[in-house]
Design an enzyme around this catalytic site. Structure first.
Site, PDB file in Angstrom:
ATOM      1  N   GLY A  56     -48.615  -2.705 -58.567  1.00  0.00           N
ATOM      2  CA  GLY A  56     -49.768  -1.822 -58.535  1.00  0.00           C
ATOM      3  C   GLY A  56     -50.750  -2.070 -57.417  1.00  0.00           C
ATOM      4  O   GLY A  56     -51.802  -1.438 -57.357  1.00  0.00           O
ATOM      5  N   HIS A  86     -63.661 -11.948 -86.833  1.00  0.00           N
ATOM      6  CA  HIS A  86     -62.794 -12.565 -85.816  1.00  0.00           C
ATOM      7  C   HIS A  86     -63.300 -12.227 -84.412  1.00  0.00           C
ATOM      8  O   HIS A  86     -63.450 -13.123 -83.558  1.00  0.00           O
ATOM      9  CB  HIS A  86     -61.365 -12.060 -86.012  1.00  0.00           C
ATOM     10  CG  HIS A  86     -60.362 -12.685 -85.094  1.00  0.00           C
ATOM     11  ND1 HIS A  86     -59.493 -13.672 -85.488  1.00  0.00           N
ATOM     12  CD2 HIS A  86     -60.085 -12.465 -83.765  1.00  0.00           C
ATOM     13  CE1 HIS A  86     -58.736 -14.031 -84.469  1.00  0.00           C
ATOM     14  NE2 HIS A  86     -59.063 -13.305 -83.414  1.00  0.00           N
ATOM     15  N   GLU A  87     -63.571 -10.946 -84.161  1.00  0.00           N
ATOM     16  CA  GLU A  87     -63.999 -10.540 -82.815  1.00  0.00           C
ATOM     17  C   GLU A  87     -65.391 -11.058 -82.487  1.00  0.00           C
ATOM     18  O   GLU A  87     -65.653 -11.479 -81.348  1.00  0.00           O
ATOM     19  CB  GLU A  87     -63.953  -9.018 -82.685  1.00  0.00           C
ATOM     20  CG  GLU A  87     -62.567  -8.410 -82.851  1.00  0.00           C
ATOM     21  CD  GLU A  87     -61.558  -8.975 -81.859  1.00  0.00           C
ATOM     22  OE1 GLU A  87     -61.948  -9.344 -80.740  1.00  0.00           O
ATOM     23  OE2 GLU A  87     -60.366  -9.060 -82.222  1.00  0.00           O
TER      24      GLU A  87
END
Length: 586
Positions: free
Chosen positions: A197, A416-417
């Protein structure tokens, strides 16, 4: 309409050949099954009784026909005279020398052979060029129109050093006499090395567009087939055509598919890929100084290429295409935003800051995704919310709101986040948190986005430890709040394990000292069992330390962890500013 005539003619010819062969087979089969074999004595007895109407004698072959047109065949002995006997019995006797029938049969057989051979020759002529090559031995390279170049250097941004290097190739293709007058050797090959890319194919087409020459594009995998010798034939055909249209550029993408090291690839002497590589080496070495053909190859695995390809005289120079820095990302965004209506408040420099680590292809995809979102919402311009959503789409995939998640699981995902985000925000040396989301995207149930404030090419040990602690923050939050852990940290554990192992084996940042402990290219290892055990122990220590650090931070900020997580459950997504406002509120 004309192009369909040849295939139709081929089909008609094939049907005619099959019909003729079928008619001959049926004719022979029917004639052999309707005639009854009898001894000559039976034929004479039947004639004596008046049961035979006519007889045809051809040599020693006797064919008799009765009143019901039933045919009988018999063979008389040499010298035996049956003609007078049959005539006395009133039988019509015809004497056939056999030459006429044999001649007609011979003509039919010869005609059948000529039709079959002619049809095969016609098919071969149509499938090759001048009857010289079959289609599977032809090169599959695509030629782009040099008279109307679609890509120029102005269309390529973020790789200024590479454009400077390749400008010399453009000058050579335009004015080769300047270089030959100075005794300079023709550059034969350029190897473009970079991550996927980064614009290797794009900049190659830009070189051809700037020089105004033909551009042949082919993938390395298109040379290799299951038939030995086909790849080498395709290489010969490609370079033959390139020399006929010189000056030109031959671009070989993913050259590592055919150019791998011969001593490490496990290939035998008759391997198709090795023969193809040998032919490529011969063709590149066969250019004379007056052949204006430049080979540009691209790969993201230069370490596996055969040394014979990389020596001077074949690929004379190597051009690196790195992922763009912030100025390069801004320039790339400007190029791809030319045909897109952006809102007045959209700042491409701010967008470039949020997309550290994105390649040129990622940035192009980002703006395209934003345009699709705006069109889907019926908007006339692209606004900042669409760009923010497009960043998350490129990084983690589209939202999956249709996924049914229970309230209990949603709470676990949110904690969790937020655990990730708080540890990342509180660890010195960690990158700023841009966004926290409890919405499922791609394979992830939630996502926490970090973005460095500036481009960095070196990582301190403290920064690596901060990354590991931040990654373990999710597992630590689960243990603190729920007293149990889930499988949601599997990718986090894999991530920190990879960092820790590289710190031990590559970066020399542990008690094992400054020593490289990497696997050999063929997958084997010279590391002793004792050293491998020490490596595993050091990796385990680093991961345990990161987890303990994450637990310590989250226990200290447990009230904030609960407050931010409960807020995230309600709103599903918060940005970095909102996170800081709650986390550092008095």
């Amino acid at each position: 309409m004309v192009r369909y005539l040849v295939p139709v003619a081929c089909i008609v010819l094939g049907i005619a050949l099959l019909a003729f062969a079928g008619w001959r087979f049926v004719n022979i089969t029917v004639s052999s099954t309707t005639t009854i074999e009898r001894p000559i004595s039976d034929i004479l007895n039947m004639a004596d009784k008046g049961q035979i109407k006519s007889v045809t004698i051809s040599g020693n072959d006797v064919t008799a026909t009765n009143a019901k047109n039933q045919e009988y065949h018999a063979v008389k002995e040499d010298g035996q005279s049956v003609t007078e006997i049959l005539r006395k019995d009133g039988v019509q006797v015809n004497i056939d020398s056999g030459q006429r029938g044999q001649w007609a049969q011979g003509v039919l057989d010869v005609l059948l052979i000529v039709l079959i051979v002619g049809g095969m020759y016609f098919f071969i002529r149509r499938s090759g060029v001048g009857g010289q090559a079959l289609p599977f031995s032809r090169s599959k390279a695509k030629r782009f129109n040099e008279s109307r170049p679609s890509i120029l250097f102005k269309d390529v941004a973020g790789v200024e050093e590479a454009k400077t290097e390749l400008q010399e190739i453009v000058e050579f293709l335009k004015h080769p006499e300047r270089f030959t007058a100075m005794g300079a050797r023709t550059p034969k090959g350029v190897l473009l090395v970079g991550s996927p890319g980064t614009g290797k194919t794009l900049i190659s087409r830009a070189v051809a567009g700037e020089a105004g020459v033909a551009f042949y594009s082919v993938s390395g995998s298109e040379f290799v087939e299951m038939f030995v010798g086909v790849g080498a034939a395709r290489v010969r055909d490609l370079f033959k055509e390139a020399k006929e249209h010189a000056p030109c550029i031959v671009f070989i993408d993913e050259i590592d598919a055919v150019g791998r090291q011969r001593n490490n690839s496990g290939m035998g002497g008759n391997d198709e890929r090795e023969q193809t590589l040998n032919q490529l080496l011969v063709e590149m070495d066969g250019f004379d100084k007056h052949t204006n053909v430049v080979v540009i190859a691209a790969t993201n695995r230069p370490d596996v290429l055969d040394p014979a390809l990389l020596r001077p005289g074949r690929f004379d120079r190597r051009v690196m295409l790195d992922k763009p820095d912030i100025r390069g990302r801004e320039a790339i965004l400007h190029v791809h935003a030319e045909d897109k209506p952006l809102a007045d408040d959209v700042n491409l420099m701010d967008l470039a800051r949020q997309t550290a680590g994105f390649s040129g292809a990622d940035l192009s995809n980002l703006l395209n995704e934003a345009a699709l979102l705006a069109a889907r919402n019926g908007q006339k311009i692209i606004c900042q919310p669409q760009l923010d959503e497009a960043i998350l789409r490129v990084m983690a995939g589209p939202e999956r709101k249709s996924r049914l998640i229970t309230e209990a699981e949603k709470a676990i995902i949110a904690y969790h986040e937020v655990g990730h985000a708080i540890v990342m925000r509180c660890m010195p040396g960690a990158d700023p948190v841009q966004k926290v989301s409890a919405i499922s995207r791609g394979m992830a149930l939630g996502i926490t986005v970090q973005a460095p404030a500036e481009d960095r090419y070196l990582m301190r040990r403290s920064e690596l430890l901060a990354k590991m602690a931040g990654a373990m923050g999710g597992r630590a939050a689960e243990e603190i709040i729920f007293g149990d852990i889930t499988t949601g940290a599997s990718q986090d554990i894999e991530y920190v394990t990879n960092i820790a192992r590289r710190m031990v084996c590559e970066f020399g940042m542990t008690a094992l000292g400054n020593i490289a402990l990497k696997m050999d290219p063929d997958g084997s290892s010279s590391i002793s069992a004792e050293t491998a055990a020490k490596i595993d122990a050091e990796v385990s220590v680093l991961i345990d330390q990161a987890y303990v650090k994450a637990l310590s931070i989250l226990r200290e900020k447990q009230e904030k962890l609960i407050a931010i997580s409960e807020h995230l459950i309600k709103v599903e997504t918060i940005d970095g500013a909102e996170l800081d406002a709650i986390l550092f509120a008095a």
